[in-house]
Design an enzyme around this catalytic site. Structure first.
Site, PDB file in Angstrom:
ATOM      1  N   GLY A   5       2.117   8.178  -4.531  1.00 20.16           N
ATOM      2  CA  GLY A   5       1.729   8.722  -3.457  1.00 20.16           C
ATOM      3  C   GLY A   5       2.045   9.946  -1.955  1.00 20.16           C
ATOM      4  CD  GLU A  16       0.683  11.434  -5.807  1.00 21.46           C
ATOM      5  OE1 GLU A  16       0.700  10.479  -5.229  1.00 21.46           O
ATOM      6  OE2 GLU A  16      -0.107  11.718  -7.477  1.00 21.46           O
TER       7      GLU A  16
HETATM    8  N1  CAA Z   1       2.931  -0.447  -1.644  1.00 21.05           N
HETATM    9  C1  CAA Z   1       3.483  -1.460  -1.133  1.00 21.05           C
HETATM   10  N2  CAA Z   1       4.264  -2.443  -0.568  1.00 21.05           N
HETATM   11  C2  CAA Z   1       5.604  -2.033  -0.526  1.00 21.05           C
HETATM   12  C3  CAA Z   1       5.301   0.585  -1.233  1.00 21.05           C
HETATM   13  C4  CAA Z   1       4.417   0.471  -2.158  1.00 21.05           C
HETATM   14  N3  CAA Z   1       4.090   1.609  -2.409  1.00 21.05           N
HETATM   15  N4  CAA Z   1       6.580   0.287  -1.419  1.00 21.05           N
HETATM   16  C5  CAA Z   1       7.333  -0.790  -0.295  1.00 21.05           C
HETATM   17  N5  CAA Z   1       6.539  -1.460  -0.580  1.00 21.05           N
HETATM   18  C6  CAA Z   1       6.819  -2.843   0.162  1.00 21.05           C
HETATM   19  C7  CAA Z   1       7.566  -3.562  -0.133  1.00 21.05           C
HETATM   20  O1  CAA Z   1       6.873  -4.868  -0.810  1.00 21.05           O
HETATM   21  C8  CAA Z   1       8.191  -4.778   0.685  1.00 21.05           C
HETATM   22  O2  CAA Z   1       7.749  -5.052   1.263  1.00 21.05           O
HETATM   23  P1  CAA Z   1       8.157  -6.895   2.175  1.00 21.05           P
HETATM   24  O3  CAA Z   1       8.920  -6.941   2.450  1.00 21.05           O
HETATM   25  O4  CAA Z   1       6.810  -7.763   2.121  1.00 21.05           O
HETATM   26  O5  CAA Z   1       8.984  -7.699   0.701  1.00 21.05           O
HETATM   27  C9  CAA Z   1       9.179  -3.280   2.047  1.00 21.05           C
HETATM   28  O6  CAA Z   1       8.117  -2.623   1.582  1.00 21.05           O
HETATM   29  C10 CAA Z   1      10.152  -2.745   1.795  1.00 21.05           C
HETATM   30  O7  CAA Z   1      10.615  -2.891   0.142  1.00 21.05           O
HETATM   31  P2  CAA Z   1      11.536  -3.031  -0.665  1.00 21.05           P
HETATM   32  O8  CAA Z   1      12.556  -4.398   0.128  1.00 21.05           O
HETATM   33  O9  CAA Z   1      11.325  -3.030  -1.589  1.00 21.05           O
HETATM   34  O10 CAA Z   1      12.782  -2.092   0.381  1.00 21.05           O
HETATM   35  P3  CAA Z   1      13.737  -1.375  -0.712  1.00 21.05           P
HETATM   36  O11 CAA Z   1      15.399  -0.773   0.201  1.00 21.05           O
HETATM   37  O12 CAA Z   1      14.539  -2.700  -1.761  1.00 21.05           O
HETATM   38  O13 CAA Z   1      13.346  -0.600  -2.015  1.00 21.05           O
HETATM   39  C11 CAA Z   1      11.953   1.243  -2.514  1.00 21.05           C
HETATM   40  C12 CAA Z   1      13.196   0.784  -1.203  1.00 21.05           C
HETATM   41  C13 CAA Z   1      12.675   1.296  -4.001  1.00 21.05           C
HETATM   42  C14 CAA Z   1      11.224   2.501  -1.993  1.00 21.05           C
HETATM   43  C15 CAA Z   1      10.735   0.413  -3.135  1.00 21.05           C
HETATM   44  O14 CAA Z   1      10.647  -0.439  -1.670  1.00 21.05           O
HETATM   45  C16 CAA Z   1      10.052   0.891  -3.837  1.00 21.05           C
HETATM   46  O15 CAA Z   1      10.459   0.838  -4.623  1.00 21.05           O
HETATM   47  N6  CAA Z   1       8.793   0.702  -3.397  1.00 21.05           N
HETATM   48  C17 CAA Z   1       7.469   1.151  -4.932  1.00 21.05           C
HETATM   49  C18 CAA Z   1       7.608   3.012  -4.968  1.00 21.05           C
HETATM   50  C19 CAA Z   1       6.337   3.096  -5.978  1.00 21.05           C
HETATM   51  O16 CAA Z   1       6.335   2.737  -7.129  1.00 21.05           O
HETATM   52  N7  CAA Z   1       6.157   4.302  -5.757  1.00 21.05           N
HETATM   53  C20 CAA Z   1       4.697   4.982  -6.228  1.00 21.05           C
HETATM   54  C21 CAA Z   1       4.052   3.606  -5.976  1.00 21.05           C
HETATM   55  S1  CAA Z   1       2.137   4.232  -7.014  1.00 21.05           S
HETATM   56  C22 CAA Z   1       1.504   5.430  -6.772  1.00 21.05           C
HETATM   57  O17 CAA Z   1       1.583   5.912  -5.133  1.00 21.05           O
HETATM   58  C23 CAA Z   1       0.132   5.551  -7.057  1.00 21.05           C
HETATM   59  C24 CAA Z   1      -0.376   7.345  -6.979  1.00 21.05           C
HETATM   60  O18 CAA Z   1       0.237   8.683  -7.189  1.00 21.05           O
HETATM   61  C25 CAA Z   1      -1.634   7.136  -6.072  1.00 21.05           C
END
Ligand code: CAA
Length: 255
Positions: free
Chosen positions: A107, A110
């Site tokens: 998102g 996006e």
């Molecule tokens: N939603 C909710 N929480 C999220 C998040 C997300 N998209 N991305 C990160 N967070 C949270 C983590 O859960 C974590 O929370 P806690 O400390 O409570 O555990 C906090 O943010 C920090 O994140 P990380 O510990 O994972 O940080 P990192 O530096 O190790 O990794 C990252 C960073 C690579 C961005 C990793 O957080 C990640 O892969 N995030 C998800 C990215 C993702 O998949 N985005 C797509 C979502 S689906 C979508 O967006 C659908 C759509 O089109 C509408």
């Protein structure tokens, strides 16, 4: 001012910050609602800059914890609402600049593509990683990515879910340029340079490009010349041309 979305004026530019750093600025319903409220009232700003709070992220995607609870019906509602907020961002009359200062995934990517232009910090990371979660992009990614980077590249990015670093984002057209210094400052400077031009003309330029994306050339050219003609009903056209002929700087009033 909302809990997670704040805005401040810097000169002619409205800087909007999504600030939920504990979740890397992930978009849940509240964030989307607060963003929608900010977009509904941009006042007399002549450009908008969108960025993320904290050190690490622009927006790391839609909120995965919130989405984990959804069923097909509520997922459809969530996507429809997210799309509608991004549509409002895209359709804002003033130019919009995404200042991507870290992760712009799912998102977040996006959201950046719903802006007119994207500036990337050296640490910016883009991508559509949804298939890793067993879903597809739902806030316009499959469509706006095609328009930004072309069909083949969009397919590759959506299918592989791989991350795209700043330099590559520029090379493929996902971002305009990489900024070595502060990306928000640079985006504000870009906004100010736009604000120095005739505001109505800038808005009509945006309309001409946005409304005719994908239209046959003939129909798009008809629309362009109608908007061109409309400029001649503005004080700014008179002022802009008189200033040029008088060898002085134009002073636009936005009418
Ligand atoms: N939603 C909710 N929480 C999220 C998040 C997300 N998209 N991305 C990160 N967070 C949270 C983590 O859960 C974590 O929370 P806690 O400390 O409570 O555990 C906090 O943010 C920090 O994140 P990380 O510990 O994972 O940080 P990192 O530096 O190790 O990794 C990252 C960073 C690579 C961005 C990793 O957080 C990640 O892969 N995030 C998800 C990215 C993702 O998949 N985005 C797509 C979502 S689906 C979508 O967006 C659908 C759509 O089109 C509408």
């Amino acid at each position: 001012m909302g809990e997670f979305v704040r805005s401040e004026r810097r000169g002619a530019v409205l800087v909007v910050t999504i600030d939920r750093p504990k979740a890397l600025n992930a978009l849940n319903l509240q964030v989307l609602q607060e963003l929608e409220a900010v977009l509904a009232d941009v006042g007399d700003a002549r450009a908008l800059v969108l960025t993320g709070g904290g050190e690490k992220a622009f927006v790391a995607g839609a909120d995965i914890a919130a989405m984990a609870e959804l069923d097909a019906l509520t997922a459809h509602r969530f996507a429809a609402y997210g799309q509608s907020v991004l549509d409002k961002l895209e359709a804002l009359p003033i130019p919009t600049i995404a200042a991507v200062n870290g992760f712009a995934l799912g998102g977040g990517c996006e959201l950046s593509m719903a802006c007119d232009m994207t500036l990337a910090s050296a640490t910016a990371v883009f991508g559509q990683p949804e298939v890793k979660l067993g879903v597809i992009p739902g806030f316009g990614g499959t469509q706006r990515l095609v328009r930004r980077v072309g069909t083949q590249r969009a397919r590759e990015l959506c299918f592989t879910a791989r991350n795209v670093k700043a330099e590559e984002a520029v090379a493929i057209g996902l971002a305009l340029r990489v900024v070595a210094g502060n990306v928000v400052d640079e985006a504000v400077a870009l906004g100010e340079s736009i604000a120095a031009n005739g505001p109505v003309a800038v808005q009509l330029c945006k309309r001409a490009i946005l409304d005719n994306d994908g239209q046959p050339l003939g129909a798009a050219l008809v629309a362009e010349r109608q908007l061109f003609a409309l400029c001649f009903a503005t004080a700014d056209q008179k002022e802009g041309m008189a200033a040029f002929l008088g060898k002085r700087k134009a002073s636009f009033v936005g009418k």
